[in-house]
Design an enzyme around this catalytic site. Structure first.
Site, PDB file in Angstrom:
ATOM      1  N   GLN A 133     140.482 106.754  37.298  1.00 28.57           N
ATOM      2  CA  GLN A 133     140.445 107.207  38.685  1.00 28.57           C
ATOM      3  C   GLN A 133     141.020 108.605  38.861  1.00 28.57           C
ATOM      4  O   GLN A 133     140.825 109.232  39.910  1.00 28.57           O
ATOM      5  CB  GLN A 133     141.209 106.229  39.576  1.00 28.57           C
ATOM      6  CG  GLN A 133     142.716 106.240  39.350  1.00 28.57           C
ATOM      7  CD  GLN A 133     143.446 105.188  40.135  1.00 28.57           C
ATOM      8  OE1 GLN A 133     143.305 104.002  39.854  1.00 28.57           O
ATOM      9  NE2 GLN A 133     144.235 105.594  41.127  1.00 28.57           N
ATOM     10  N   CYS A 183     142.139 103.209  43.639  1.00 19.49           N
ATOM     11  CA  CYS A 183     142.181 102.053  42.751  1.00 19.49           C
ATOM     12  C   CYS A 183     141.488 100.853  43.381  1.00 19.49           C
ATOM     13  O   CYS A 183     140.920 100.003  42.688  1.00 19.49           O
ATOM     14  CB  CYS A 183     143.621 101.711  42.397  1.00 19.49           C
ATOM     15  SG  CYS A 183     144.674 101.427  43.847  1.00 19.49           S
ATOM     16  N   HIS A 219     149.094  99.074  44.194  1.00 18.63           N
ATOM     17  CA  HIS A 219     148.060  99.415  43.221  1.00 18.63           C
ATOM     18  C   HIS A 219     147.116  98.225  43.076  1.00 18.63           C
ATOM     19  O   HIS A 219     147.519  97.072  43.281  1.00 18.63           O
ATOM     20  CB  HIS A 219     148.694  99.756  41.869  1.00 18.63           C
ATOM     21  CG  HIS A 219     147.720 100.253  40.838  1.00 18.63           C
ATOM     22  ND1 HIS A 219     146.873 101.317  41.058  1.00 18.63           N
ATOM     23  CD2 HIS A 219     147.444  99.822  39.563  1.00 18.63           C
ATOM     24  CE1 HIS A 219     146.132 101.522  39.970  1.00 18.63           C
ATOM     25  NE2 HIS A 219     146.453 100.627  39.073  1.00 18.63           N
ATOM     26  N   ASN A 247     142.809  98.055  34.022  1.00 20.84           N
ATOM     27  CA  ASN A 247     143.324  99.089  34.905  1.00 20.84           C
ATOM     28  C   ASN A 247     142.320 100.242  34.997  1.00 20.84           C
ATOM     29  O   ASN A 247     141.300 100.240  34.297  1.00 20.84           O
ATOM     30  CB  ASN A 247     144.680  99.589  34.389  1.00 20.84           C
ATOM     31  CG  ASN A 247     145.532 100.195  35.484  1.00 20.84           C
ATOM     32  OD1 ASN A 247     145.087 100.411  36.612  1.00 20.84           O
ATOM     33  ND2 ASN A 247     146.774 100.497  35.166  1.00 20.84           N
TER      34      ASN A 247
END
Length: 346
Positions: A151, A157, A288, A310
């Protein structure tokens, strides 16, 4: 007698000078080694600085982080290891500012109450018995997970988490693994705050109302919010459901069926995570978004864990993935991982 004392004094002074020189040589060698390590790191990550002053500042931060990593990893009692990655020239404050807080799940969205759960959106699926759930799951092995994405310093996110879950659901439904467009969500899901944070469920709302989402190759990621572009939708979803908060057993049954979007409470310790099962400190509130793509138990110490995908690039963690402790005796889960979970229905 005076001659003997003079000789002893001179010998002592000579010994001190040699010691000081050796110490200076060692410090110089350590400094040179760190400079070389930093130069190599810069080349590997394509990092440049605007001037020598900035470079010297980043070298100092890099040096402190490397020494902290080495000291931490010397503690054999820890269940996880730290490592050098693309964040190693950032201070903890910079990392939190760029990659969490208002750059993750925006603060006004950070409470699970903001999702306004209703009986029609709360998931009710579960196995008849928790023992029916497989003892381990890794959706990568079934070809359900696309490659790790990055990202950058855009705090979207929420878009990466939603897309990863939908990519998995679509693969399970159609047999086709298609990389989808985070940029379309960033540009077009205007109820969210773009690079300043958002909610996964609002991203799902957009995809349902828009009758689908485009392929990443036709609407590539730009690391900033732009005007919304009309694109042909390649993957559709009929609806989505959220899981009741603070219920890890329910979350387990969900992950056993498909990848699940979740929010987590990240702090600066996440910055240098490299491998193993993370059981360290967490942030105070969800800031997050990631996607749980499996779970299991560590062979080293028998610790149960969640496997998460992630969106910080492949140099972070275990090639972009992380194991985080599961069943810690807290209903919210470690880092509040069980408080904000949702999944798309294709």
């Amino acid at each position: 007698m005076a001659l003997v004392l003079e000789w002893k004094t001179q010998f002592t002074l000579l010994f001190m000078i040699v010691g000081m020189y050796a110490s200076q040589v060692t410090c110089s060698q350590d400094s040179t080694s760190m400079v070389e390590k930093h130069e190599s790191w810069m080349a590997r990550h394509g990092r440049t600085y605007k001037n020598d002053i900035e470079k010297a500042k980043r070298l100092n931060i890099f040096t402190k982080n490397v020494k902290f990593i080495e000291s931490f990893n010397n503690n054999d009692s820890k269940s996880y290891k730290l490592g050098i990655n693309k964040f190693t020239d950032l201070t903890s404050e910079e990392f939190m500012r760029y990659y969490t807080t208002n750059h993750g799940l925006n603060s006004k969205f950070s409470s699970i109450k903001s999702q306004k759960l209703s009986p029609t959106t709360i998931s009710s699926f579960k196995y008849e018995n928790i023992s029916d759930v497989p003892s381990e799951m890794d959706w990568r092995k079934s070809g359900v997970v696309t490659s790790i994405k990055d990202q950058g310093q855009c705090g979207c996110c929420w878009a990466f988490s939603a897309v990863a879950a939908l990519e998995g659901a679509n693969k399970l439904s159609t047999g086709k693994l298609i990389s989808l467009s985070e940029q379309q969500l960033l540009d077009c899901s205007t109820e969210n705050n773009g690079c300043n944070g958002g909610l996964i469920t609002m991203a799902y709302d957009y995809i349902v109302k828009n009758n689908g989402i485009a392929e990443e190759s036709s609407y590539p990621y730009e690391e900033n919010q732009d005007s919304c572009k009309i694109q042909d939708s390649i993957v559709k979803m009929s609806s989505y459901e959220t899981l009741p908060p603070s219920n890890e057993p329910m979350l387990l049954t969900a992950v056993a069926r498909q990848p699940i979007s979740v929010g987590i409470a990240v702090n600066e310790e996440f910055k240098l995570y490299k491998s193993g099962v993370y059981d360290g400190n967490c942030g105070d509130e969800v800031n997050h978004a990631v996607t749980i793509i499996g779970y299991g138990t560590s062979n080293e110490n028998g610790t149960k864990y969640w496997l998460i995908k992630n969106s910080w690039g492949s140099s972070w963690g275990e090639n972009g993935y992380m194991k985080i402790a599961r069943d810690i005796g807290n209903n919210d889960g470690l880092c509040r991982i069980a408080t904000m979970a949702s999944y798309p229905i294709v």
